[in-house]
Design a protein around this motif. Sequence first.
Motif, mmCIF file in Angstrom:
data_model
loop_
_atom_site.group_PDB
_atom_site.id
_atom_site.type_symbol
_atom_site.label_atom_id
_atom_site.label_comp_id
_atom_site.label_asym_id
_atom_site.label_seq_id
_atom_site.Cartn_x
_atom_site.Cartn_y
_atom_site.Cartn_z
ATOM 1 N N ASP A 32 -12.542 72.411 94.789
ATOM 2 C CA ASP A 32 -11.928 72.122 96.093
ATOM 3 C C ASP A 32 -10.963 70.953 95.998
ATOM 4 O O ASP A 32 -9.845 70.993 96.520
ATOM 5 N N ILE A 33 -11.421 69.903 95.307
ATOM 6 C CA ILE A 33 -10.560 68.729 95.150
ATOM 7 C C ILE A 33 -9.305 69.103 94.369
ATOM 8 O O ILE A 33 -8.195 68.705 94.708
ATOM 9 N N PHE A 34 -9.507 69.923 93.322
ATOM 10 C CA PHE A 34 -8.367 70.347 92.506
ATOM 11 C C PHE A 34 -7.317 71.065 93.362
ATOM 12 O O PHE A 34 -6.125 70.790 93.271
ATOM 13 N N LEU A 35 -7.785 71.996 94.218
ATOM 14 C CA LEU A 35 -6.849 72.766 95.042
ATOM 15 C C LEU A 35 -6.061 71.867 95.992
ATOM 16 O O LEU A 35 -4.851 72.038 96.156
ATOM 17 N N GLU A 36 -6.747 70.899 96.579
ATOM 18 C CA GLU A 36 -6.047 69.980 97.474
ATOM 19 C C GLU A 36 -4.915 69.268 96.733
ATOM 20 O O GLU A 36 -3.794 69.198 97.213
ATOM 21 N N GLY A 37 -5.251 68.739 95.561
ATOM 22 C CA GLY A 37 -4.254 68.026 94.774
ATOM 23 C C GLY A 37 -3.128 68.936 94.346
ATOM 24 O O GLY A 37 -1.953 68.575 94.425
ATOM 25 N N ALA A 38 -3.470 70.128 93.908
ATOM 26 C CA ALA A 38 -2.461 71.047 93.391
ATOM 27 C C ALA A 38 -1.458 71.441 94.464
ATOM 28 O O ALA A 38 -0.266 71.573 94.195
#
Lengths: 179, 196
Positions: A32-38
């Motif tokens: 989830d954190i990865f998607l936000e950053g991406a």
Amino acid sequence: MQFIKFLSNIAMPLIIFLILAHGIVERKRIFDIFLEGASEGIKITLKIFPTLVGLFVAISLLRGSGLIDFIVNIISPLLKIINFPEEIMPLALLRPISGNASIAIATDIMKNFGVDSPIGLIAATIMGSTETTIYTIAIYTSSIKVKKTRFILIAALLADIAGMAASVVVCRMMSNGFS
Amino acid sequence: MLNSIWPIFIILSIAYGIVSGNLEQLNNSFFDGAQDAVTITTTLLGSLCLWSGLMSIAEETSFVKLISKAIKPLIKILFPELKNNNKITQQISMNMIANILGLGNAATPLGLKAISSMQKENKNKEELSDSMIMLIVLNTASLQLIPTTVIAIRSSLGSTNPTSIIFPVWVATIIAAIVGTISAKILIKITKKKER
């Protein structure tokens, strides 16, 4: 050589491994954190794109029109006075504005004068020790839509000139010491 | 900056192209340039998204704290403005580490993230702040431990010792970085005085 190759190949995988391992150990919702950053990455890219179109058209014109070669011809007598090798001049001029073009020119110089010749060494050192300054400044300033860039270009170009001058001096000292 | 450089580059190129009769190539150059921008952007898009995502994970863990602790003294000298802004300090640290390790594809996205955080704190949104200038200068100085691209080119051209370039590159990079940061510091001081 083998060890250095290994080091440079392991650097990125190792960092990603460490980041993810920390995330798992600390029980974060990693994906989830990865998607936000991406998705933030998309926004930044879209902001930069128009700048790149403008910049690359200008650079392509400088080269295509032959203006760069013309400038090189004008400046080279001046360079002889300060003992800067003429053969390096096209590289020195293009290095701050175009990454791909400067790689092409540097490779060409190394091929023509010999990879291990003093001129070849200087070209390689310049490639390794400087960046595509104008491109870097352009993407950083356009990503935050800043209009006044103050003296950033002067400071960055001074750094480039110093790096190039140092490349010439160090390589000359090295080749003299070896032969 | 680009408001003056950009039109000058283009106008001079067109004028020279016409005078020297290089018209065909001049015409192609417009589209080649635009195409180059698309190629670079598509490459950037992937790595920007990847590294922005990874950086978000890193920011939430203690990994970034470890790294920024290691280079904190250096950051304090170069970015006195930031004082104790941990988030920005951490982002700068990641950017510098990526640069030093020669991860150009990672360094740019990380640096862009740092500058966008700086912009949130920036008093005058139209103008680069002192710490932004320092960040950009550091990123134009190419602080890398192992110049992998050049070594690869040298070895492909049959050099007897492709890595012999490492030492001169270090010397030149360090000199460039020192000249860049010092002249940035001096110029910051001069412009500050004028404003007063």
